[in-house]
Design an enzyme around this catalytic site. Sequence first.
Site, PDB file in Angstrom:
ATOM      1  N   GLY A 133       0.821  -1.206   0.000  1.00  0.00           N
ATOM      2  CA  GLY A 133       0.000   0.000   0.000  1.00  0.00           C
ATOM      3  C   GLY A 133       0.851   1.249   0.000  1.00  0.00           C
ATOM      4  O   GLY A 133       1.755   1.413  -0.819  1.00  0.00           O
ATOM      5  N   PHE A 158      -2.367  -1.798  -8.749  1.00  0.00           N
ATOM      6  CA  PHE A 158      -3.000  -0.506  -9.024  1.00  0.00           C
ATOM      7  C   PHE A 158      -2.180   0.315 -10.021  1.00  0.00           C
ATOM      8  O   PHE A 158      -2.035   1.527  -9.873  1.00  0.00           O
ATOM      9  CB  PHE A 158      -3.220   0.297  -7.727  1.00  0.00           C
ATOM     10  CG  PHE A 158      -3.964  -0.446  -6.658  1.00  0.00           C
ATOM     11  CD1 PHE A 158      -5.073  -1.218  -6.969  1.00  0.00           C
ATOM     12  CD2 PHE A 158      -3.556  -0.391  -5.330  1.00  0.00           C
ATOM     13  CE1 PHE A 158      -5.769  -1.905  -5.985  1.00  0.00           C
ATOM     14  CE2 PHE A 158      -4.241  -1.073  -4.343  1.00  0.00           C
ATOM     15  CZ  PHE A 158      -5.357  -1.836  -4.664  1.00  0.00           C
ATOM     16  N   GLU A 243       2.813  14.436  -8.157  1.00  0.00           N
ATOM     17  CA  GLU A 243       1.633  13.584  -8.286  1.00  0.00           C
ATOM     18  C   GLU A 243       0.498  14.091  -7.409  1.00  0.00           C
ATOM     19  O   GLU A 243      -0.673  14.139  -7.833  1.00  0.00           O
ATOM     20  CB  GLU A 243       1.979  12.141  -7.913  1.00  0.00           C
ATOM     21  CG  GLU A 243       0.804  11.188  -8.044  1.00  0.00           C
ATOM     22  CD  GLU A 243       1.153   9.748  -7.700  1.00  0.00           C
ATOM     23  OE1 GLU A 243       0.254   8.896  -7.771  1.00  0.00           O
ATOM     24  OE2 GLU A 243       2.325   9.480  -7.351  1.00  0.00           O
ATOM     25  N   GLY A 341     -33.635  12.280  -9.388  1.00  0.00           N
ATOM     26  CA  GLY A 341     -33.573  10.929  -9.949  1.00  0.00           C
ATOM     27  C   GLY A 341     -32.678  10.825 -11.162  1.00  0.00           C
ATOM     28  O   GLY A 341     -32.043   9.782 -11.392  1.00  0.00           O
ATOM     29  N   GLY A 365      -1.493   8.298  -2.526  1.00  0.00           N
ATOM     30  CA  GLY A 365      -1.338   8.589  -1.104  1.00  0.00           C
ATOM     31  C   GLY A 365      -2.701   8.850  -0.492  1.00  0.00           C
ATOM     32  O   GLY A 365      -3.360   9.837  -0.830  1.00  0.00           O
ATOM     33  N   GLU A 368      -5.406   9.555   4.814  1.00  0.00           N
ATOM     34  CA  GLU A 368      -4.863   9.230   6.139  1.00  0.00           C
ATOM     35  C   GLU A 368      -3.340   9.372   6.157  1.00  0.00           C
ATOM     36  O   GLU A 368      -2.762   9.930   7.106  1.00  0.00           O
ATOM     37  CB  GLU A 368      -5.268   7.806   6.530  1.00  0.00           C
ATOM     38  CG  GLU A 368      -6.751   7.632   6.819  1.00  0.00           C
ATOM     39  CD  GLU A 368      -7.628   7.612   5.562  1.00  0.00           C
ATOM     40  OE1 GLU A 368      -8.846   7.781   5.693  1.00  0.00           O
ATOM     41  OE2 GLU A 368      -7.087   7.438   4.441  1.00  0.00           O
TER      42      GLU A 368
END
Length: 390
Positions: A133, A158, A243, A341, A365, A368
């Site tokens: 991660g 990812f 980034e 809707g 990132g 958190e």
Amino acid sequence: MQSMYFTEEHHLFRESFKNFLQKEVVPHIDKWEATGTIERFIWEKFGEMGYFGLATAESDGGMNLDLFYTVILLEELQKINSGGFAAAIWAHAYLAMTHLNKNGNDYQRKAYLTPSVKGEKIGCLGVTEPFGGSDVAGMRTTAVKKGDTYIINGSKTFITNGVYGDYIILAAKTDPSAGNKGISIFIVDLNSEGVSSSKLNKLGWRASDTAELAFDNVIIPAANLMGSEGKGFSFIMEAFAMERLIMGINAHARAEYALEYALQYMSEREAFGKTINQYQALRHRFVDLHADMDMCKQYNYSVVYKMDNGEYVVREASIAKLKSTAMADEVVYQCLQFLGGYGYIEDYPMARLLRDSRLGPIGGGTSEILREIIAKIVIDKKEYRVSEEN
């Protein structure tokens, strides 16, 4: 236009790029969203127009323009309502190519950077791992030197452009015992023997290909090491500021697009004898959302200005991403509500926009992690230089 930051040349570039997107990209977006495959021809068209070379030196085929041209590129990509297409483009130009621009040697620039500017090769960046991660220093992928080659084993996940791309800027440990000081960066051709990819099925960003990649005894030339061994962590941390700022800019741009679309809808939709933009509850909610968007937008522009002038903006870029992505999620959520809707119907843009926006506080990132980075700077009074970010 913001005269403090944008010149007449910027304005002309924006209009030209908007026209290009409407003519060459928008007619294909729904197909690419459905298939998850961006056809190769559009990369070559981007290359022909020079859009991949905005931040690249002229000697490598680029135009070496200031960062506000990049801002324009990012903003207009968000306003065609395909976060996946936008991500594929900027992951190539500002994740993979950033490393080639800053850290590539003459051979690497000729073999990978110049073709990337032309749209002949598509790049991606490989840092995140299935078990790591946001813990960059905890990566497990290894690169072992053997003669004039390196042998790579491990996995990444990812990875935008990881399925249909041509090469990956890969982080791997050359000295597993050295922690983050044992990380190095390599260029790996994705058609190399031993590289395999699995396409991930995502909630949003449907047009882009996102992969989990495996490397099984992949042999690459030692010449594909970027810089020297052990420099990879510093390279990664240096690129993270860009980034994060990109994702902050993306966020304010998609929020602005959502507000523009919602206001158009509200000015046409009638209820109880008047258009719904005349009801105070909706008007005041819209104004609050617009104010939040504009505050993030102006802050992001100021950070771009600092970065373009060589300032170290890790704190500011982290704040830009943290606050802008949270803002964009709330704006898009509320704009979908304005449509009632119809906001829940796929034929309207808000459903896709809601899914695409949700990745903002996660990718590049998590919020958190960013809060802890900012806390180390603001509370612990750390300078947080490039070599210390962990």
